[in-house]
Design an enzyme around this catalytic site. Structure first.
Site, PDB file in Angstrom:
ATOM      1  N   GLU A 319       0.824  -1.211   0.000  1.00  0.00           N
ATOM      2  CA  GLU A 319       0.000   0.000   0.000  1.00  0.00           C
ATOM      3  C   GLU A 319       0.862   1.267   0.000  1.00  0.00           C
ATOM      4  O   GLU A 319       0.748   2.122  -0.883  1.00  0.00           O
ATOM      5  CB  GLU A 319      -0.901  -0.019   1.227  1.00  0.00           C
ATOM      6  N   HIS A 320       1.680   1.423   1.018  1.00  0.00           N
ATOM      7  CA  HIS A 320       2.583   2.574   1.108  1.00  0.00           C
ATOM      8  C   HIS A 320       3.995   2.103   0.804  1.00  0.00           C
ATOM      9  O   HIS A 320       4.467   1.145   1.416  1.00  0.00           O
ATOM     10  CB  HIS A 320       2.579   3.178   2.520  1.00  0.00           C
TER      11      HIS A 320
END
Length: 436
Positions: A319-320
């Site tokens: 995600e990040h």
């Protein structure tokens, strides 16, 4: 090629077993909401949140009362964050234009970007009241022009969280509910006696909320699969262990199942980061959560080269992804599967989560392979239209269309084309199938 795991978390089988338990629980709860409506929602709210007021929807006076509890400084910070997020969302919206072109004489094609008509925005508030999630979903839907935006967040300490209510109201919510978890997304998607169902669900949440959205997809649209947060740090020796460890634990504190991964080509940095994580966990106020996430879902992967680091990062599709190397722009050019990139040591995921202006609702569990994060375009549907304005174009397109329909055996389809050829290409010929 030498890709070495210096630390790993739960096995894939163990994670799959956890997923199966969540899936069964969510299925039963959604079925209950479908059957009993408001009564089920009330029972669930009492069971999970100890909160069951006469109405879960806040009245205008209740909204005003909650907002009055927000300090001046906090309100100023909320306004600042919403200004940044609105500015970027408006720029994104401006990039999406309606089009109309004449592809050949007499043939006009176009598309319009039309807002989804009703959206349910879920704002998590279990361990941490995620005020920023209200900006990301409600405000972005408002910029897109969604005419009915409803927002829901669980109670915090037995009452609506004032800052979350303020963020929802300032962001443009038309209805605000104090409901959490599966009962919130289930009620918004399925509808109850008092909550009219929506066309789309958006917003992050824990594993149960994410699974509920997955099961509800099809009945309603969803933004993306946004489950427990994931963070990845791609680093070389241009940065130090303290920075890497801080950035990993800064996201691991979200919950007990928040994956955090370091990918590096430096054994020295890898080992120093492991030691630094141990040091920070001894003093971090949220260590009870972060330590379990790191133990069960933490990874440290040592690679020989940047090319190997890139390969692993794209395969994991986190995600990040925080990139702190001597070639950050190279990663920007080469990365293709992720939620959002954070480039350089001055940048960090927390800024993206709260204030910098990009959206923090991002794909997890490898969904970055096929979708980006929530943005203003997720609330817009691009619909095409066609128009033929000349007899000559009707005849020519009709002739092609007829032959191509017959190629597939669709006689009725072909007749739709043929009747136009007869009417607009041969004015004095009779109409209908009998005229052939």
């Amino acid at each position: 090629m030498a890709i070495i795991s210096l630390k790993s978390g739960k096995t894939a089988d163990a994670r799959a077993e956890d997923d199966a338990k969540v899936r069964a629980s969510v299925e039963a709860i959604l079925a209950d909401i479908e059957t009993r409506g408001d009564a089920a929602v009330r029972d669930l709210a009492q069971q999970f949140d100890g909160y069951a007021p006469a109405s879960f929807r806040l009245s205008p006076s209740e909204i005003a009362a909650a907002m009055q509890k927000v300090s001046t400084r906090d309100m100023e910070d909320i306004h600042f964050a919403q200004t940044q997020i609105r500015r970027f969302a408006q720029a994104q919206r401006a990039s999406m234009t309606d089009i109309e072109i004449e592809t050949m004489p007499g043939v006009i094609l176009g598309h319009k970007n039309i807002p989804v008509q009703s959206v349910g925005c879920y704002v998590p508030g279990g361990k941490f009241p995620m005020v920023a999630s209200a900006h990301m979903s409600v405000l972005t839907a408002s910029v897109a022009g969604v005419p009915r935006i409803i927002a829901s967040a669980p109670p915090v300490n037995g009452q609506p969280h004032p800052a979350i209510v303020a963020a929802m109201q300032l962001g443009g919510a038309h209805e605000i509910y104090v409901l959490g978890g599966i009962q919130a997304v289930g009620a918004m998607a399925i509808g109850t006696q008092t909550i009219t169902s929506v066309d789309m669900l958006v917003g992050p949440g824990n594993a149960y909320v994410a699974e509920a959205k997955r099961q509800l997809f099809g009945r309603v649209g969803i933004d993306l699969f946004a489950g427990p947060t994931e963070t990845m740090v791609i680093a070389d020796e241009t940065v130090d262990a303290e920075l890497c460890a801080t950035d990993l634990l800064g996201q691991a504190e979200h919950g007990y199942n928040s994956p955090a991964c370091l990918i590096t080509n430096s054994r020295k940095l890898a080992q120093a980061t492991l030691a630094e994580i141990d040091r920070l966990l001894a003093i971090l106020p949220t260590r009870d959560t972060a330590a379990i996430s790191w133990r069960d879902y933490g990874d440290v992967i040592l690679c020989d080269s940047h090319e190997e680091m890139l390969q692993v990062a794209n395969e994991m599709a986190y995600e990040h992804v925080q990139v702190m190397t001597d070639r950050d722009d190279w990663y920007l050019e080469q990365m293709h599967s992720y939620g959002a990139l954070f480039l350089g040591p001055r940048t960090n995921v927390a800024n993206g989560d709260k204030v910098i202006g990009t959206n923090h609702t991002l794909p997890t569990r490898k969904a970055g392979r096929y979708t980006g994060g929530l943005w203003v375009g997720k609330f817009l549907k691009t619909h095409s239209y066609q128009r033929i304005t000349t007899d000559a174009a009707a005849k020519m397109i009709g002739e092609y269309g007829s032959r191509l329909c017959m190629l597939e055996g669709f006689v009725g389809h072909a007749e739709q084309c043929n009747i136009r050829v007869r009417r607009y290409g041969h004015k004095n010929v009779g109409y209908g199938m009998a005229a052939q």
